[in-house]
Design an enzyme around this catalytic site. Structure first.
Site, PDB file in Angstrom:
ATOM      1  CB  SER A   1      -5.186   6.817   5.680  1.00  0.00           C
ATOM      2  OG  SER A   1      -5.062   5.434   5.214  1.00  0.00           O
ATOM      3  CG  ASN A   2       0.397   5.187   7.760  1.00  0.00           C
ATOM      4  OD1 ASN A   2       1.059   6.122   7.505  1.00  0.00           O
ATOM      5  ND2 ASN A   2       0.087   4.928   8.842  1.00  0.00           N
TER       6      ASN A   2
END
Ligand SMILES: *Cc1c(COP(=O)(O)O)cnc(C)c1O
Length: 334
Positions: free
Chosen positions: A76-77
């Site tokens: 996840s960014n």
């Protein structure tokens, strides 16, 4: 739209550039293409979550929180940018990572964003794919409270009305830039996932009265569900802005034909999109979101869509996630 009404902390590099992409536009059949560089928001690698986090973390600070709690897929960014926001604010950060893609690869599970999450000092727990992530967030928040902490829970992707304010502001910023350049935008194209980016753009454009169509290219959910999620959140965002009901359903359009085998799973067309953007404009897209959106844009252009249009592609960032796919990409970039 008067965003100073909302608590905000400033860590994004704004405005992000709006750049012409003539070589990529040419490769897409003569599209007049511009890139809104939200990969360059600057917070520990940047990306679209930084704009949302300015308002979310602003609210956390206003409430006296000392810990940010959030969740996301392994690469996840959003999680990485939340860990970065917490570090900047001197807060603790509790992260729950969902093994959503089922990948057992070492690089996917340890490199890319995960390495940065650790570097930024987040406390990380990993749970199996398909876990109830809302319940997991509440469980971790309760554990923080039990030890005397003050958690602020941020939903996956930072996608609630508060986070979407960041993209209502981006809509305003983009229109101001385009007006200064004398650029008439016919369409905005963006990846759409947890919906906050897409919903915030649609809400912001509606509230400022700039009816530029936005096409979201889906990365996970089927079209009907994605559009429903975006519309609901756009209405909530308008309501938060004091502009109840300003978005009509027909302003929300998603194309979810490019998800491929599933969220976070790549295919040859995604790799081709990564290569094309890199080799025409030195744009580093990501395998999960912006690369899939570019895969869609390439195919839609090949089918004759957007003829004679000026299109702004929102580069939402995510290049850090590339390193989680090293094994999968190796030998396929020729
Ligand atoms: C999260 C993310 C998106 C999708 O944005 P949503 O607001 O979740 O729809 C697109 N691109 C990148 C790189 C992201 O990290």
């Amino acid at each position: 739209m008067h965003l100073a009404r909302f608590p905000r902390v400033r860590f994004a590099h704004l405005p992000t550039p709006l750049e012409a992409a003539p070589r990529l536009g040419e490769a897409l059949g003569g599209l007049n293409l511009f890139i809104k560089r939200d990969d360059a928001t600057g917070l520990a690698g940047g990306g679209n979550k930084t704009r949302k986090l300015e308002f979310l973390a602003g609210k956390a600070v206003a409430q006296g929180a000392d810990t940010l709690v959030t969740q996301g897929a392994i690469q996840s960014n959003h999680v990485r940018q939340t860990a970065a926001a917490a570090a900047r604010l001197g807060m603790a950060c509790e992260i729950i990572l969902e093994a959503r893609t089922g990948s057992g690869a070492v690089d996917y599970n340890r490199s890319g964003n995960v390495l940065l999450d650790h570097l930024l000092g987040a406390n990380i727990e990993t749970v199996p794919g398909g876990s109830d992530m809302t319940a997991a967030l509440e469980r971790v928040a309760q554990a923080v409270r039990d030890r005397g902490g003050r958690p602020y829970v941020i939903p996956g992707g930072g996608s609630n009305a508060v986070g979407a304010l960041g993209y209502a502001d981006c809509a305003r910023e983009l229109v101001v830039q385009a007006d200064a350049m004398g650029l008439k935008i016919d369409r905005i194209v963006t990846a759409t996932g947890s919906a906050g980016t897409h919903a915030g753009l649609v809400a912001g454009l509606a509230v400022i009265g700039a009816d530029i169509p936005v096409l979201g290219i889906g990365v996970r959910a089927p079209q009907a569900l994605q559009e429903a999620n975006v519309f609901k959140l756009a209405l909530e965002t308008c309501a938060l802005l004091g502009q109840e009901g300003r978005v009509s359903r027909d302003r929300v359009a998603a194309n979810c034909d490019y998800v491929g085998a599933g969220y976070g799973l790549i295919d040859e067309a995604v790799i081709d999109a990564l290569k094309l953007a890199a080799r025409t404009e030195a744009l580093i897209l990501d395998p999960v979101y912006s690369g899939k959106a570019m895969k869609g844009l390439i195919d839609l252009c090949a089918q004759g869509a957007f003829k004679d249009e000026t299109v702004v592609f929102l580069h939402t960032g995510g290049a850090q996630g590339l390193f989680g796919y090293q094994g999968e990409l190796e030998g396929r970039l020729g």
